[in-house]
Design a protein around this motif. Structure first.
Motif, PDB file in Angstrom:
ATOM      1  N   ARG A  17       0.834  -1.194   0.000  1.00  0.00           N
ATOM      2  CA  ARG A  17       0.000   0.000   0.000  1.00  0.00           C
ATOM      3  C   ARG A  17       0.872   1.248   0.000  1.00  0.00           C
ATOM      4  O   ARG A  17       2.069   1.187   0.300  1.00  0.00           O
TER       5      ARG A  17
ATOM      6  N   LYS B 276      -3.301   7.209  -8.439  1.00  0.00           N
ATOM      7  CA  LYS B 276      -4.533   6.649  -8.991  1.00  0.00           C
ATOM      8  C   LYS B 276      -4.219   5.782 -10.211  1.00  0.00           C
ATOM      9  O   LYS B 276      -4.793   4.701 -10.384  1.00  0.00           O
TER      10      LYS B 276
ATOM     11  N   GLU C   4      -2.757   2.568  -8.987  1.00  0.00           N
ATOM     12  CA  GLU C   4      -3.798   1.719  -8.421  1.00  0.00           C
ATOM     13  C   GLU C   4      -4.514   0.937  -9.524  1.00  0.00           C
ATOM     14  O   GLU C   4      -4.761  -0.260  -9.396  1.00  0.00           O
ATOM     15  N   ILE C   5      -4.793   1.604 -10.624  1.00  0.00           N
ATOM     16  CA  ILE C   5      -5.487   0.970 -11.742  1.00  0.00           C
ATOM     17  C   ILE C   5      -4.578  -0.040 -12.449  1.00  0.00           C
ATOM     18  O   ILE C   5      -4.983  -1.172 -12.721  1.00  0.00           O
TER      19      ILE C   5
ATOM     20  N   LYS D  38      -1.284  -1.216 -11.482  1.00  0.00           N
ATOM     21  CA  LYS D  38      -0.517  -2.152 -10.652  1.00  0.00           C
ATOM     22  C   LYS D  38      -1.323  -2.774  -9.513  1.00  0.00           C
ATOM     23  O   LYS D  38      -0.816  -3.629  -8.798  1.00  0.00           O
ATOM     24  N   ARG D  39      -2.541  -2.289  -9.312  1.00  0.00           N
ATOM     25  CA  ARG D  39      -3.421  -2.798  -8.248  1.00  0.00           C
ATOM     26  C   ARG D  39      -2.825  -2.602  -6.845  1.00  0.00           C
ATOM     27  O   ARG D  39      -2.967  -3.453  -5.971  1.00  0.00           O
ATOM     28  N   ILE D  40      -2.135  -1.477  -6.658  1.00  0.00           N
ATOM     29  CA  ILE D  40      -1.596  -1.133  -5.342  1.00  0.00           C
ATOM     30  C   ILE D  40      -2.538  -0.105  -4.724  1.00  0.00           C
ATOM     31  O   ILE D  40      -2.744   0.970  -5.290  1.00  0.00           O
ATOM     32  N   THR D  41      -3.111  -0.442  -3.599  1.00  0.00           N
ATOM     33  CA  THR D  41      -4.046   0.483  -2.961  1.00  0.00           C
ATOM     34  C   THR D  41      -3.294   1.662  -2.361  1.00  0.00           C
ATOM     35  O   THR D  41      -2.120   1.557  -1.997  1.00  0.00           O
TER      36      THR D  41
END
Length: 155
Positions: free
Chosen positions: A58, A79, A82-83, A85-88
């Motif tokens: 994260r 943002k 997040e899209i 690499k899927r890291i929140t």
């Protein structure tokens, strides 16, 4: 017995100079990166460098108040990550990383936190801006929002 992998978190303080990044393993600071360069020039290369060396779970960033442009740029980069690499990621108040001291807005106006309200206040003498990475994330309060906190003074 299965070995538990460490959890890595990146904290980004991009609202003033120097830009600060802290890498945390299981909520404890293990590495500090710092740059006097413009956020627009150095933030992405620094994040890329961290991601090559650590498997991030994260990211936390200071979502405001502070430099409007740095907040917006940091949010857009995170943002996108997040899209892709899927890291929140999540945000925290800039007051969390400067001991609740005034934060430069513009001219001689500063953001000041009074209880739960952020206001602008005029100071005749410049206030020193000191932001620091906490040694541990255990006490860092994050927001339930990831969107930038744009607190703009009336002009």
């Amino acid at each position: 017995m299965q070995k538990v992998l460490p959890e890595y978190t990146l904290l980004i303080i991009s609202i003033s100079s120097p830009l600060l990044l802290g890498v945390y393993r299981d909520n404890e600071l293990i590495e500090t990166l710092q740059s006097e360069k413009k956020t627009s020039d150095i933030l992405l290369p620094l994040i890329r460098d961290v991601m090559e060396r650590y498997s991030l779970d994260r990211i936390i960033y200071t979502r405001g108040p502070g430099s409007f442009m740095a907040i917006k740029l940091t949010y857009l980069i995170l943002k996108t990550m997040e899209i892709v690499k899927r890291i929140t990621f999540e945000g925290c108040s800039a007051f969390e990383v400067n001991d609740n001291r005034p934060i430069k807005a513009m001219g001689n106006l500063y953001f000041v936190k009074e209880k739960e309200t952020i206001i602008t206040k005029k100071f005749e003498q410049p206030v020193t801006q000191e932001f620091s990475l906490p040694v541990s994330l255990a006490t860092l309060e994050t927001d339930d929002k990831e969107t930038p906190l744009y607190v703009l003074p009336a002009i």
